[in-house]
Scaffold this motif. Structure first.
Motif, short mmCIF file in Angstrom:
data_model
loop_
_atom_site.label_atom_id
_atom_site.label_comp_id
_atom_site.label_asym_id
_atom_site.label_seq_id
_atom_site.Cartn_x
_atom_site.Cartn_y
_atom_site.Cartn_z
N ASP A 198 0.77 -1.34 0.02
CA ASP A 198 0.04 0.00 0.20
C ASP A 198 0.99 1.21 -0.08
O ASP A 198 0.69 2.27 -0.57
CB ASP A 198 -0.96 -0.16 1.18
CG ASP A 198 -1.97 -1.22 1.27
OD1 ASP A 198 -2.02 -1.60 0.14
OD2 ASP A 198 -2.52 -1.39 2.22
N VAL A 199 2.03 1.25 0.85
CA VAL A 199 2.72 2.32 1.03
C VAL A 199 3.44 2.69 -0.15
O VAL A 199 3.52 3.68 -0.74
CB VAL A 199 3.52 2.36 2.32
CG1 VAL A 199 4.72 3.45 2.16
CG2 VAL A 199 2.75 2.28 3.53
N ALA A 200 4.15 1.79 -0.75
CA ALA A 200 5.12 1.82 -1.79
C ALA A 200 4.24 2.28 -3.02
O ALA A 200 4.58 3.00 -3.78
CB ALA A 200 5.67 0.37 -2.14
N ALA A 201 2.99 1.56 -3.26
CA ALA A 201 2.09 1.78 -4.61
C ALA A 201 1.74 3.29 -4.43
O ALA A 201 1.57 3.88 -5.35
CB ALA A 201 1.11 0.76 -4.74
N HIS A 202 1.01 3.75 -3.37
CA HIS A 202 0.75 5.06 -3.07
C HIS A 202 1.83 6.09 -3.33
O HIS A 202 1.83 7.02 -4.19
CB HIS A 202 -0.16 5.27 -1.86
CG HIS A 202 -0.07 6.71 -1.36
ND1 HIS A 202 -0.76 7.57 -1.96
CD2 HIS A 202 0.74 7.58 -0.23
CE1 HIS A 202 -0.65 8.79 -1.44
NE2 HIS A 202 0.08 8.62 -0.38
N SER A 203 2.94 5.87 -2.76
CA SER A 203 4.04 6.85 -2.85
C SER A 203 4.63 6.89 -4.06
O SER A 203 4.88 8.03 -4.58
CB SER A 203 4.88 6.51 -1.75
OG SER A 203 4.36 6.57 -0.57
N LEU A 204 4.85 5.94 -4.69
CA LEU A 204 5.35 5.92 -6.29
C LEU A 204 4.50 6.41 -7.06
O LEU A 204 5.09 7.31 -8.12
CB LEU A 204 5.92 4.40 -6.73
CG LEU A 204 6.90 3.86 -5.91
CD1 LEU A 204 7.33 2.37 -6.30
CD2 LEU A 204 8.28 4.63 -6.21
N ALA A 205 3.33 6.16 -6.84
CA ALA A 205 2.13 6.76 -7.76
C ALA A 205 2.35 8.39 -7.82
O ALA A 205 2.29 9.17 -8.86
CB ALA A 205 0.80 6.15 -7.71
N VAL A 206 2.19 9.07 -6.53
CA VAL A 206 2.40 10.27 -6.47
C VAL A 206 3.60 10.91 -6.72
O VAL A 206 3.72 12.00 -7.39
CB VAL A 206 2.02 10.55 -4.87
CG1 VAL A 206 2.28 12.02 -4.44
CG2 VAL A 206 0.81 10.20 -4.30
N VAL A 207 4.77 10.14 -6.31
CA VAL A 207 6.06 10.68 -6.85
C VAL A 207 6.23 10.76 -8.44
O VAL A 207 6.66 11.50 -9.07
CB VAL A 207 7.16 9.73 -6.30
CG1 VAL A 207 8.70 10.15 -6.79
CG2 VAL A 207 7.19 10.04 -4.95
N LEU A 208 5.71 9.53 -9.10
CA LEU A 208 5.93 9.68 -10.58
C LEU A 208 5.08 10.79 -11.09
O LEU A 208 5.57 11.25 -12.21
CB LEU A 208 5.37 8.28 -11.06
CG LEU A 208 6.33 7.08 -10.84
CD1 LEU A 208 5.97 5.73 -11.28
CD2 LEU A 208 7.83 7.37 -11.41
#
Length: 394
Positions: free
Chosen positions: A204-214
């Protein structure tokens, strides 16, 4: 001491048998005075045989009882011996036979046939004793009958009690062993469940954060040449999201070392929504009813469901998506709804929506709630989760 006697039962029983044999022989010496050598030899042979049977009464109880019964019958058949003309069946060491009866009842589970043989032998011993003492036969018969039949019944009762006690102790030991195995299995299952939860948290954390960062990085790259200030702001937002994600991942991975359930960083939904807004998404948070305190697992579930749902909308629709997050507080129930205005789909997202949707559904199942995803072409996607009672520990 009980363990020692069990492991070395033959040695212990042999020592006890030798003591009883010597004691019985010494008490019987006065009775044997005046007997001929054949009579003495026969009595000594029976004494040695019964002593040997007593030595193996726990190792081979059935064999010991059968051989001992034959020796006692041989003792009954002998004539009166010694100067006092005592029937050999009345010699003290004949009491070894009830001990053999006790052993066969206690250690083999057989009761009917050994007791029948013991009662028959007691009757024969009474008759032989009455014949050997013609004076006052009724008094002699009464005493012999009480002693003979009483010893048989006492041996049977004690043997049955011992068998029941041993069976009860064995059942307690088996239950204790089963309880220990069950406890170990539950511990292993709990550890496995905890690690699955950690894996879902990391996803959850990785998917959310990477989506926002990208999303921020792509947008910053597009506007860099014409609006460097805007690009710098987006890059700063991406850095903040990445740092926050690193803190959450560090907290959750620490569980693998400490075993404590992590408290997710940024539990405040308003802060989460503001993070999405800084990323360029149009996210609205609405609350209806009176907010109340809820349990840690429930608060964790609400946070992750909102985070995962908005992240999925950003991932599949784009940064121009509009999301509406609604928290409906009822008397003792909370319903969370996340709806977007994307194109929607006719596919069954619950069955094939990937790890994110599966994780949200499993999270709600863990706290005893309901989870549903609805989507239709042209109508967007709606994620709905509800649970109660509020604050319940699940």
């Amino acid at each position: 001491m009980r363990t020692s006697t069990t492991e070395h039962r033959l040695v212990v029983d042999s020592a006890v048998a030798v003591f009883c044999g010597v004691l019985g022989g010494w008490v019987s010496l006065g009775t044997l005075r005046g007997a001929n050598a054949v009579e003495v030899g026969a009595v000594v042979a029976v004494l040695v045989g019964l002593t040997a049977c007593l030595a193996v009464r726990r190792s081979w109880p059935t064999v010991a009882f059968v051989v001992g019964s034959g020796l006692v019958l041989g003792l009954v058949s002998l004539p009166n011996i010694g100067e006092q003309a005592v029937p050999p069946i009345l010699l003290p060491f004949s009491l070894i036979h009830p001990a053999l009866l006790y052993s066969v009842v206690a250690y083999t589970g057989r009761s009917a046939l050994p007791v029948a043989c013991g009662l028959l032998g007691a009757g024969i011993a009474v008759v032989r004793g009455v014949i050997g003492f013609p004076v006052d036969p009724w008094g002699t018969a009464g005493v012999l009958a009480a002693a003979a039949f009483g010893s048989v019944l006492a041996a049977w009762a004690l043997g049955r009690y011992q068998r029941i006690r041993v069976a009860y102790v064995q059942s307690l030991e088996e239950r204790a062993a089963q309880a220990e195995l069950l406890r170990e299995q539950q511990v292993r299952e709990a550890i496995a469940a905890e690690r699955r939860l950690i894996a879902r948290e990391i996803h959850d954390v990785a998917a959310h954060s990477l989506a926002v960062v990208l999303a921020q990085a792509d947008t910053a790259r597009l506007v860099f040449d014409r609006d460097r200030e805007k690009a710098r702001e987006m890059i700063g937002t991406a850095v903040d999201v990445g740092r926050r994600a690193m803190g959450e991942l560090r907290s959750m991975l620490g569980v693998l070392r400490t075993g404590d359930e992590p408290e997710p960083a940024g539990q405040d939904l308003a802060e989460l929504v503001e993070t999405f807004r800084r990323a360029g998404a149009d996210v609205e948070l609405v609350q209806r009813g009176e907010p109340r305190e809820i349990g840690t697992a429930q608060r964790h579930a609400v946070y992750r469901i909102v985070q995962e749902s908005v992240t999925n909308a950003l991932k599949h629709v784009g940064p121009d998506v509009t999301c509406r997050v609604a928290l409906d507080w009822a008397d003792d129930r909370l319903t969370v709804t996340v709806a977007d205005d994307g194109p929607g789909t006719s596919a069954d997202l619950t069955a094939g929506g990937g790890f994110g949707i599966v994780g949200m559904a499993e999270r709600m199942r863990q706290i005893g709630g309901e989870f549903d995803v609805r989507s239709a072409p042209g109508e967007g996607t709606e994620v709905r989760a509800g649970f109660g009672p509020l604050g319940a520990a699940r």
